[in-house]
Write an enzyme that holds these catalytic residues in place. Structure first.
Site, PDB file in Angstrom:
ATOM      1  N   THR A 154       0.849  -1.189   0.000  1.00 27.37           N
ATOM      2  CA  THR A 154       0.000   0.000   0.000  1.00 27.37           C
ATOM      3  C   THR A 154       0.889   1.246   0.000  1.00 27.37           C
ATOM      4  OG1 THR A 154      -0.218  -0.265   2.410  1.00 27.37           O
ATOM      5  CG2 THR A 154      -2.020  -1.088   1.053  1.00 27.37           C
ATOM      6  N   LYS A 180       4.451  -6.998   3.408  1.00 30.94           N
ATOM      7  CA  LYS A 180       4.162  -5.588   3.188  1.00 30.94           C
ATOM      8  C   LYS A 180       4.025  -4.912   4.539  1.00 30.94           C
ATOM      9  CE  LYS A 180       0.665  -3.511   3.279  1.00 30.94           C
ATOM     10  NZ  LYS A 180       0.021  -2.547   4.263  1.00 30.94           N
ATOM     11  N   THR A 191       1.380  -3.429  11.781  1.00 27.56           N
ATOM     12  CA  THR A 191       0.491  -3.432  10.632  1.00 27.56           C
ATOM     13  C   THR A 191       1.253  -4.004   9.465  1.00 27.56           C
ATOM     14  OG1 THR A 191      -0.714  -1.520  11.387  1.00 27.56           O
ATOM     15  CG2 THR A 191      -0.879  -2.021   9.077  1.00 27.56           C
ATOM     16  N   ASN A 408       0.719  10.670   6.807  1.00 29.74           N
ATOM     17  CA  ASN A 408      -0.432  10.156   7.547  1.00 29.74           C
ATOM     18  C   ASN A 408      -1.507  11.197   7.852  1.00 29.74           C
ATOM     19  OD1 ASN A 408      -0.046   7.179   8.408  1.00 29.74           O
ATOM     20  ND2 ASN A 408       1.976   8.110   8.597  1.00 29.74           N
ATOM     21  N   THR A 413      -7.915  11.320   2.564  1.00 28.97           N
ATOM     22  CA  THR A 413      -8.409  12.458   1.817  1.00 28.97           C
ATOM     23  C   THR A 413      -7.440  12.893   0.735  1.00 28.97           C
ATOM     24  OG1 THR A 413      -7.471  13.974   3.464  1.00 28.97           O
ATOM     25  CG2 THR A 413      -9.778  13.319   3.740  1.00 28.97           C
TER      26      THR A 413
END
Length: 413
Positions: A154, A180, A191, A408, A413
């Protein structure tokens, strides 16, 4: 020297595996976003997952699958939507995904494991997934590791892959892996997604134990920003296609296999930490002299995760006081008079006493790491000794730069 060698091939280096990665239209960017790993035969499967109370649908699905049957043949991973906090419909999407993969591969849906990564609260784009599954199955290849590694990322800046080979019973045994992860990285688990393949013959119980210990010494020992996620999954397959003698109890061969598995996981974990959002270098913390390995790792993780330590490294400031403070608050008792701290080759504190050192040279050491070759000359070493115990532990992190906030602050958005 390590009793193995690095080889090419990544996740498809072990015998009997294929992989693929395609663009299915799941990511708004239009980049590759659907990966599949496939074993030609049923493989022993083990997993380690997030400890968060908020778990993605795929995590709950895999945990239940592995509790019922410790084997699998396929792992499907989508990128773009996390399918976490998506309620009942997210669970239904997961079940539909597994069934679609099973039908396309002509295998049982009980042999399919799943992983997702992306924005929390967003369901998988099922129309895109449905049309993508036949395409990713058609793309399966014994050289498909790089494509799969590219389809699971990502915010990562680089793909993460490794393969190692050793000899067991006079035959080659291989372990490959892809991963990843870049942000929301912290122990238990970070994560991250990581997938490991192996062609050894090993019992399900041993394989799960090996993977859990390897995770503790790798993915549970990295930190970027103190946050963990809803989707963290480490899944490992062992399909027995090396035709080596079965490893069913602890011994020399099991020890060798676990050591190589740990090395694969540590390489991927370090790659994740180095690729931390906005990072300019990798930080490796080694703690010695603790009562046991667990205590040593706890101190190391606390130091690696300290925002003040990470900020000082980014500022190329050899501020060892922050290292000492982090070690002291790790929750592990030790005598302050025994504390020793080194930054690279610079000894800064000995027997609890501050020492004179070349501050300019120490700062230059930090600057050099920030421009060093990736995972070769870009590592800042912090060595801490807390006593005379036998416990040794390591943790990895990265510096904390201005860019972390930029990346971040507007993630959705």
């Amino acid at each position: 020297m390590a009793d193995w060698q690095k080889i090419t091939g990544g996740i498809t280096a072990p015998r009997g595996y294929q992989a693929a990665g395609i663009t299915a239209g799941l990511k708004p960017s239009g980049l590759a976003d659907l990966a599949l790993i496939f074993s030609e035969v049923e493989a022993i499967a083990a997993g380690v997952f997030t400890t968060s109370q908020v778990k993605a649908a795929c995590v709950e699905y895999c945990r239940q699958r592995l509790q019922a049957k410790q084997s699998a043949r396929a792992i499907l991973c989508n990128a773009g939507q996390a399918n976490a906090a998506t309620g009942t419909q997210g669970n239904l999407d997961t079940l539909e995904s597994a069934l679609a993969v099973a039908q396309a591969l002509n295998i049982s849906s009980e042999s399919v494991l799943l992983a997702s990564t992306g924005v929390i609260g967003q369901r998988i784009k099922m129309d895109a997934l449905r049309s993508g599954i036949p395409k990713v199955v058609a793309a399966l290849s014994e050289t498909g590791s790089d494509a799969a590694a590219g389809a699971i990322i990502t915010t990562d800046l680089v793909t993460k892959s490794i393969a190692l080979q050793t000899t067991i019973g006079d035959r080659p045994v291989r372990i490959g892996g892809i991963a990843k992860g870049s942000g929301m990285i912290h122990p238990n688990m970070a994560t991250m997604l990581a997938f490991v393949t192996c062609d050894a013959v090993v019992s399900p119980h041993l394989w799960q134990q090996m993977l859990a210990r390897a995770a503790d010494r790798s993915f549970n020992s990295i930190t970027v920003d103190g946050d963990t996620s809803t989707n963290d999954s480490l899944i490992a397959l062992a399909n027995g296609q090396s035709r080596t003698p079965a490893i069913i109890e602890w011994g020399a061969e099991a020890e060798k296999l676990e050591a190589m598995l740990t090395a694969v996981c540590q390489h991927l974990a370090k790659a994740i930490a180095r690729d931390g959002e906005g990072a300019t270098c990798l930080i490796e913390v080694e703690v010695t002299g603790a009562q046991n390995e667990l205590s040593a790792r706890q101190i190391a993780k606390t130091i690696a995760g300290s925002s003040l330590v990470k900020s000082a490294i980014f500022g190329r400031d050899p501020n060892w006081g922050r290292i000492a403070a982090a070690a002291g608050r790790a929750g592990v008792p030790f005598e302050q008079e025994n504390l020793q701290i080194k930054l690279g080759n610079f000894l800064m504190l000995e027997n609890g006493q501050p020492l004179q050192f070349d501050r300019a040279a120490a700062s230059a050491y930090l600057k050099k790491a920030s421009v060093g070759a990736y995972l070769q000359e870009d590592t800042v070493l912090i060595s801490v000794n807390v006593g005379n115990g036998y416990g040794v532990g390591k943790a990895w992190g990265c510096d904390l730069s201005y860019d972390y906030v930029k990346i971040n602050a507007e993630y959705t958005t």
